[in-house]
Write an enzyme that holds these catalytic residues in place. Structure first.
Site, PDB file in Angstrom:
ATOM      1  N   GLU A  38       0.821  -1.215   0.000  1.00 52.64           N
ATOM      2  CA  GLU A  38       0.000   0.000   0.000  1.00 52.64           C
ATOM      3  C   GLU A  38       0.855   1.265   0.000  1.00 52.64           C
ATOM      4  OE1 GLU A  38      -2.789  -0.571   3.214  1.00 52.64           O
ATOM      5  OE2 GLU A  38      -3.695  -2.299   2.238  1.00 52.64           O
ATOM      6  N   GLU A  85      -6.642  -9.960  -2.865  1.00 55.14           N
ATOM      7  CA  GLU A  85      -7.344  -9.991  -1.574  1.00 55.14           C
ATOM      8  C   GLU A  85      -8.851  -9.811  -1.779  1.00 55.14           C
ATOM      9  OE1 GLU A  85      -5.667  -7.229   1.245  1.00 55.14           O
ATOM     10  OE2 GLU A  85      -3.612  -7.543   0.528  1.00 55.14           O
TER      11      GLU A  85
END
Length: 906
Positions: free
Chosen positions: A713, A815
């Site tokens: 991220e 995910e």
């Protein structure tokens, strides 16, 4: 793809072979507008009928339905239900000639008895050429309207095209497209002193055409002067029907005779025809000389070497093409006897013998149908690429084109796909089956010829119509008195239409005279690119745009099409006994025991010791990712106290069940998920800690994980870069690659594929950051899209993945889950949409669910309850797993000891 086969005592060889937004007018409809324009305007006028069905909409750019790679297309509108209809808009831009539709086409319904009249108006301009003759054509399910409007377009100003058409019958799917095979030609007349001549009389006649259009000839043309005259009046290219084939030139070993071929070559030379060489070898044993069929080993190898050298030396630089190993997708006479590299040798030797000749793969049932498993377009492409990887100079795509009833949309789709190879495409043996009457042959021949000539990637067309006293192979153009049959009338009609004809006129005040003339070559090559800009004011000018509606049914159909073509392959099994004899009628039972496409889920420590959960997991998934157990806060909660016990136990489960596993993650830029002690470090101490983290983790699990999410991220957070400088992430990737060179290193991000409202992680931000890392020498080789959805926007999801595809890196949905703010039933509905979209996109290499099971539930979405009873999302996963596997297949081998089926792979 792995399968088990039950068939006792057999030796088995596996071969991998490779709508809409409806709108309609009322019964009265608009009044007809007689307005027209002939001048080229700096700005276009307002559209007639105020835009009609596309009122107030600007055009957009759309390249292809269910096609994810750049292809060669003409600008086009896809039209549905033309009585009245649904509109698809299609426009593209290219570096040669681009056509921009400033104001949209209007389709108006005008009543006249039982007919529907459709009125078309469009403003357009071109770039990349001074001028071009643009023709609008319409292709419906039942007919081809070769020209429904035209305009002489110029560069730098807007031209008005107006036209129309009357349908013979309703059409559910039609294409209105714009193209040209002409160019503007300007002649400048001057006297002997170089002074311009005003008013000079000009007469122009086209004496040759650049586009090769020809036919097969046979020895019957020799000495037949009327036939020769008839042929050269029409064609500029020829191919010998049988006279160069091995059985014709050497029917007995060592007795080579090129007499007939030489005489035919004299006719070709005398009339300045281009000629294709057909063929050096034919893999079908029926058409191989009997004496060759009796050879094996070195004797056969010596014979084929002599054949190539004799033929190629004899006619060096005479033939522009050679069909080297004819129909190799259907037959394998030489490869069975000389090994898999036999064809490779043929091409290498042919190229050495005549480097100027273009070497072709020539096949039937590639463009004619998609039901022949041996010669599907993907099988053709796969074989061609295989040969090129072996070093073969394979530079021509030969499509025999023996049609019965042409499927024109399929034909175009196959040509589009082959066009991506950027090789010359020829229709090499065009005819229509003799099972049809002559009138029907003519109808279908016209369709095929128009489709071939209008496709920008088709470089030549050869008919298979050599005339014999007893007729032709399938279709004749004339009778034996050279009187046209219906098919011949079609050829003459198209030849007249596709030539400039005689042009007369006078030079203007500058001594110039201009006209439009036919020539050859693809004119449209549509590409798209994105670049960032600096901080100056930005002006956005929309030049081409499209709005393409899909019904849910159409979207699903496109998804299934990609699944069938990208995720499955034809498999042929050859069954023999211990002596190598083929076994006919052998009972075959096949069961797929594993899948190549990685579909998995996150797991947590809760799976350890839970045998029912483990059994449930491995029954479904072939991949796993540790949810939290590798994260820094889990493995080193206190500085210096590194503990991999739980991760090791989970790795034992992974190894025992032969699962592939992603490494998640080395660093997480979000400060909330960093150990407290790490957050307290700065400078040299922090740098030392991160170095130890990488070395400890990567050395511990070297070559265990196929991927690593290195700096998780990084678009939304920058904990490490704030403290260690802007090159911190660069250092992380470099060190990770040095520690485990076999692992693929990922940028893993949320809100890239889920939305476009997150400024930090929109697709262009992702691409920009990845390119920045790669420019610095980082081995960033994987695109990780987390996929935490609430309500999926599937067109946006597809568009983003399409854009990511341009990076040519593996894309994983890493995910995937659906927000727990929704009901479990809604979660299941949206999960199915996302999984279908991901699995059907050819650039997605794997999918991981984020559904690790805990006593108190899952991160957002569970597949089962704590008793491993499926929840609605689990039912969806089981349904798709069942749908996307081959299942048990049973059958019997055929007369050749072969059995074919379609099976899933990744």
């Amino acid at each position: 793809m792995k399968y088990t086969l039950t068939s006792a005592g057999f030796l088995v060889c596996f071969v991998l072979l490779g709508a809409s937004l409806a709108a309609s007018y009322g019964a009265d409809g608009p009044l007809y507008d007689f307005t027209a324009y002939t001048e080229c305007k700096e700005l276009p006028e307002q559209p007639l009928y105020n835009g009609g069905l596309l009122k107030n909409q600007l055009p957009e750019n759309f390249s292809s339905i269910a096609h994810f790679s750049t292809g060669f297309y003409t600008p086009a509108f896809i039209l549905h239900n033309l009585t009245p209809g649904t509109i698809y808009c299609f426009s593209s831009k290219n570096p040669y000639v681009s056509i921009t539709f400033y104001l949209p086409m209007h389709v108006a319904r005008c009543c006249n008895g039982s007919y529907f009249l459709y009125c078309i108006t469009v403003w357009l301009k071109i770039e990349g050429a001074n001028s071009a003759h643009v023709r609008a054509s319409l292709k419906t399910e039942n007919s081809v309207y070769n020209c429904v409007g035209s305009a002489a377009a110029k560069q730098g100003c807007w031209s008005f095209l107006k036209g129309g058409f009357v349908l013979d019958s309703p059409s559910n799917l039609s294409i209105l497209f714009f193209q040209e095979r002409k160019r503007a030609v300007t002649i400048h007349a001057a006297d002997g002193s170089g002074d311009t001549l005003q008013g000079a009389e000009i007469t122009i006649e086209q004496v040759s055409k650049d586009f090769p259009f020809g036919s097969a000839i046979a020895s019957t043309i020799l000495g037949n002067l009327p036939y020769q005259k008839w042929f050269v009046e029409r064609f500029n290219a020829a191919v010998f029907e049988n006279e160069l084939k091995w059985y014709a030139t050497e029917p007995e070993q060592g007795k080579i005779n090129y007499t007939i071929a030489d005489q035919m070559m004299e006719f070709v030379r005398a009339n300045q025809l281009i000629a294709r060489g057909h063929n050096i070898f034919w893999e079908d044993p029926r058409y191989t000389p009997a004496w060759v069929r009796s050879l094996t080993g070195p004797a056969l190898q010596s014979a084929v070497n002599s054949r190539i050298q004799s033929l190629m030396n004899k006619y060096k630089e005479e033939f522009i093409h050679w069909d080297v190993s004819n129909e190799m997708l259907h037959f394998d006479f030489y490869e069975q006897r000389l090994g898999h590299d036999a064809t490779l040798h043929f091409y290498e030797t042919a190229h050495q013998s005549d480097p100027l000749a273009t070497l072709f793969m020539n096949e039937f049932n590639v463009v004619e149908t998609c039901s022949d498993e041996n010669s599907t377009v993907d099988r053709y492409i796969s074989r061609l690429r295989e040969l090129k990887r072996g070093g073969v100079l394979m530079d021509g795509i030969g499509l025999e084109s023996h049609f019965t009833v042409p499927n024109l949309p399929l034909m175009r789709a196959i040509l589009d796909k082959l066009a991506t190879l950027n090789l010359p495409i020829w229709l090499t043996e065009v005819d229509i089956s003799g099972k049809l009457d002559k009138e029907t042959q003519a109808v279908y021949l016209e369709q095929v010829l128009r489709e071939g000539f209008s496709h920008p990637s088709v470089n030549g067309i050869m008919l298979w119509t050599a005339l014999h006293p007893n007729g032709c192979y399938q279709m004749c153009l004339t009778d034996n008195n050279l009187q046209n049959l219906p098919a011949g009338n079609i050829v003459d009609k198209l030849l007249k239409e596709w030539q400039t004809g005689e042009v007369t006129g006078h030079t203007d005040g500058h001594g110039s005279f201009s006209f439009y003339g036919f020539l050859d070559g693809p004119l449209y090559d549509f590409t798209a690119c994105t670049e960032n800009s600096d901080d100056r004011d930005i002006n956005i000018d929309v030049a081409s745009a499209s709005l393409q509606p899909f019904t849910e049914h159409q979207w699903r159909f496109n998804q299934q099409y990609i699944i069938n073509t990208e995720r499955k392959r034809a498999v042929t099994m050859h069954v023999t006994n211990g002596h190598g004899d083929i076994l006919q009628g052998a009972v075959i039972k096949i069961k797929q025991v594993s899948k190549d496409f990685p579909l998995g889920s996150a797991i947590a420590s809760t799976i350890l010791g839970n045998l029912p959960y483990q059994k449930w997991f491995v029954k479904r998934f072939n991949a796993a990712v540790f949810e939290n157990e590798l994260k820094w806060y889990a493995t080193e909660a206190e500085q210096g106290k590194v503990n991999y016990t739980v991760a090791d136990q989970m790795m034992e489960f992974v190894r025992a069940n032969k699962l592939i596993v992603r490494g998640h993650n080395i660093f997480w830029e979000n400060p909330k998920y960093n150990p407290t002690w790490v957050r307290n470090l700065t400078g040299f101490q922090l740098q030392s800690a991160v170095n130890s983290r990488i070395q400890s983790l990567m050395n511990k699990y070297k070559e265990e994980f196929i991927h690593w999410d290195v700096s998780n991220e990084i678009l939304d957070f920058d904990f490490y870069e704030q403290r260690l400088g802007p090159k911190a992430a660069l250092h992380f990737f470099q060190t990770a690659h040095q520690s485990d060179p076999l692992a693929t290193l990922f940028m893993n991000e949320y809100n890239v594929v889920e939305t476009c409202s997150d400024v930090n992680s929109m697709v262009d931000s992702y691409i920009s950051r990845l390119r920045e890392l790669r420019r610095s020498g980082v081995s960033t080789d994987g695109i990780g899209l987390q996929g935490h959805f609430t309500v999926p926007n599937l067109p946006l999801m597809r568009a983003i993945i399409d854009k990511m595809t341009t990076l040519k890196l593996p894309i994983w949905l890493t995910e995937v889950d659906i927000s727990s703010k929704l009901s479990k039933e809604k979660q299941a509905v949206y999960l199915e949409q996302v999984l279908r979209e991901g699995f059907s996109h050819p650039s997605v290499s794997g999918i991981m669910l984020w559904a690790a099971l805990h006593p108190n539930g899952c991160y957002q979405m569970c597949l089962t309850d704590n008793n491993l009873q499926n929840l609605p999302a689990g039912d969806v996963v089981d349904k798709l797993l069942k749908e996307c596997q081959t299942g048990e297949v049973t059958g019997h081998t055929d007369a050749h000891g072969s059995y074919s089926f379609y099976g899933f792979l990744g």
